[in-house]
Design a protein around this motif. Sequence first.
Motif, short mmCIF file in Angstrom:
data_model
loop_
_atom_site.label_atom_id
_atom_site.label_comp_id
_atom_site.label_asym_id
_atom_site.label_seq_id
_atom_site.Cartn_x
_atom_site.Cartn_y
_atom_site.Cartn_z
N ASP A 46 0.89 -1.30 0.15
CA ASP A 46 -0.06 -0.03 0.25
C ASP A 46 0.87 1.43 -0.14
OD1 ASP A 46 0.57 -0.67 2.56
OD2 ASP A 46 -0.93 0.04 3.55
N HIS A 47 2.20 1.13 0.20
CA HIS A 47 2.90 2.47 0.38
C HIS A 47 3.14 2.80 -1.02
CE1 HIS A 47 5.74 -0.95 -0.22
NE2 HIS A 47 6.63 -0.25 -0.98
N MET A 48 2.98 2.07 -2.02
CA MET A 48 3.13 2.40 -3.77
C MET A 48 1.98 2.84 -4.18
SD MET A 48 5.01 -1.17 -5.03
CE MET A 48 6.73 -1.73 -4.48
N PHE A 49 0.74 2.94 -3.57
CA PHE A 49 -0.53 3.18 -4.23
C PHE A 49 -0.61 4.68 -4.62
CE2 PHE A 49 -3.38 -0.30 -1.90
CZ PHE A 49 -2.55 -1.18 -2.49
N ALA A 50 -0.17 5.47 -3.73
CA ALA A 50 -0.23 6.92 -4.26
C ALA A 50 0.63 7.39 -5.58
CB ALA A 50 0.33 7.88 -2.96
N LYS A 51 1.84 7.03 -5.39
CA LYS A 51 2.59 7.15 -6.59
C LYS A 51 1.94 6.30 -7.99
CE LYS A 51 7.09 6.73 -8.74
NZ LYS A 51 8.45 6.23 -8.34
N ALA A 52 1.16 5.32 -7.59
CA ALA A 52 1.01 4.59 -9.06
C ALA A 52 -0.58 5.31 -9.50
CB ALA A 52 0.28 3.09 -8.40
N LEU B 207 -4.87 -3.51 -8.63
CA LEU B 207 -4.38 -3.85 -7.40
C LEU B 207 -4.38 -5.50 -7.69
CD1 LEU B 207 -6.32 -1.41 -5.23
CD2 LEU B 207 -4.05 -1.23 -5.86
N ASP B 208 -3.16 -6.13 -7.78
CA ASP B 208 -2.97 -7.44 -7.86
C ASP B 208 -3.11 -8.33 -6.49
OD1 ASP B 208 -2.47 -9.67 -9.18
OD2 ASP B 208 -0.33 -9.40 -9.72
N LEU B 209 -3.94 -9.15 -6.56
CA LEU B 209 -4.45 -10.16 -5.56
C LEU B 209 -3.74 -11.26 -5.77
CD1 LEU B 209 -7.94 -9.15 -4.74
CD2 LEU B 209 -5.93 -8.46 -3.41
N GLU B 210 -3.44 -11.60 -6.91
CA GLU B 210 -2.77 -12.75 -7.51
C GLU B 210 -1.24 -12.88 -7.41
OE1 GLU B 210 -3.15 -15.81 -11.07
OE2 GLU B 210 -2.34 -13.93 -11.41
N ASP B 211 -0.53 -13.03 -8.61
CA ASP B 211 0.77 -13.42 -8.56
C ASP B 211 1.62 -12.40 -7.59
OD1 ASP B 211 0.26 -15.44 -10.12
OD2 ASP B 211 1.11 -14.71 -12.17
N ALA B 212 1.31 -10.98 -7.54
CA ALA B 212 2.37 -10.17 -6.88
C ALA B 212 1.91 -10.34 -5.40
CB ALA B 212 1.87 -8.61 -7.42
N THR B 213 1.22 -11.02 -4.85
CA THR B 213 0.75 -11.02 -3.43
C THR B 213 1.01 -12.53 -3.08
OG1 THR B 213 -0.96 -9.24 -3.71
CG2 THR B 213 -0.95 -10.83 -1.76
N THR C 142 -9.82 -0.80 0.89
CA THR C 142 -9.57 0.60 1.27
C THR C 142 -9.06 1.47 0.17
OG1 THR C 142 -9.07 -0.24 3.51
CG2 THR C 142 -8.26 1.91 3.00
N ALA C 143 -8.16 1.07 -0.52
CA ALA C 143 -7.86 1.85 -1.65
C ALA C 143 -8.82 2.40 -2.76
CB ALA C 143 -6.42 1.29 -2.44
N LEU C 144 -9.50 1.41 -3.06
CA LEU C 144 -10.77 1.70 -3.96
C LEU C 144 -11.86 2.51 -3.27
CD1 LEU C 144 -11.27 -2.13 -5.10
CD2 LEU C 144 -10.66 -0.12 -6.49
N ALA C 145 -12.22 2.32 -1.86
CA ALA C 145 -13.00 3.01 -1.36
C ALA C 145 -12.50 4.50 -1.16
CB ALA C 145 -13.67 2.40 -0.16
#
Length: 313
Positions: A17-23, A33-39, A53-56
């Motif tokens: 989540d520390h990457m969200f704002a920049k992205a 937001l990748d729930l699969e391979d990147a998590t 949380t990010a979506l909402a």
Amino acid sequence: MTLLVRRSELALPACNDHMFAKALSCGADLVFLDLEDATPESLKESAREKAITALAEMDWGRTVPAIRINGLDTKWCHDDIIEVVTRAREKLHTIVVPKACTARDVWWVDLLLTQLEDKLGLTRRIRLEVLIEEVEGLANAEEIAVASDRIDAIIFGVGDFSLSQGARVDTNFEPLGDYPGDFWHYARNKTLVAARIAGVLAIDAPYPDYGNVEGYERDAHRASLLGYTGKWAIHPAQVPIANRVYSPTAAEIALAQRNIAAYREAEANGRGAVGVDGVLVDAAHIKMAQATLARAAAIDPDLLRGDTVSAGR
């Protein structure tokens, strides 16, 4: 074909989540937001909470908000869909479906979404993008592409496809030895054809070597020549490259406008074709020109007035 704009689709680990704002500020047309391979497995549930949380709560601006769910054969997939849709509701625009192997895989997600939308009283249907990244999925690509009217795009997923095919490639999915031409041409082209049959977008594979901007641009350009309309990015630095490559150039727009003007003049004089700079232009060329101008207008109307600055957005 749809005029949706998906030149750049940025993959973002849902656990980071520390990457969200920049992205969300890098200008990508879509961020998932990748729930699969990147998590990793140990973080699947906490990452889902971060995605909700990010979506909402975050400001997504003009960027399309999306998630990639876990595979349909995993224990997390069902909750990914139900929890995120129930809590994020219409803040979620698109679900990326990984490893689709048959049309029935897409049908299952579509049916579950239909039930949820009815139960929750949602007024906008959630859209789908579907990954072709298994050899079985490639064999069934045409049926998969038309399996649901929710589908906006078909994506070639080279990573898992490499494994499924048993290809001898490096970590950038390039062949470990001399190979003539594009190693993935058949899979790319078949995926593209399936998308065109369905009238949806075709999105090209990721390019893991994010430090090699020249390689990413070369890969993106080659796919765009085939007809791909966008490419995945795994780093924000790749986003402006994809936005530029998958936007019509000033020269392409000028040629389209010139061909249409010349053809209309010839048509008014009772002719069905005309020569423009020594090249024949007929009805087929006009359809191509119109498609170019429509895509430019969908990206940014200023492109039609010669303002190409926003093409790199």
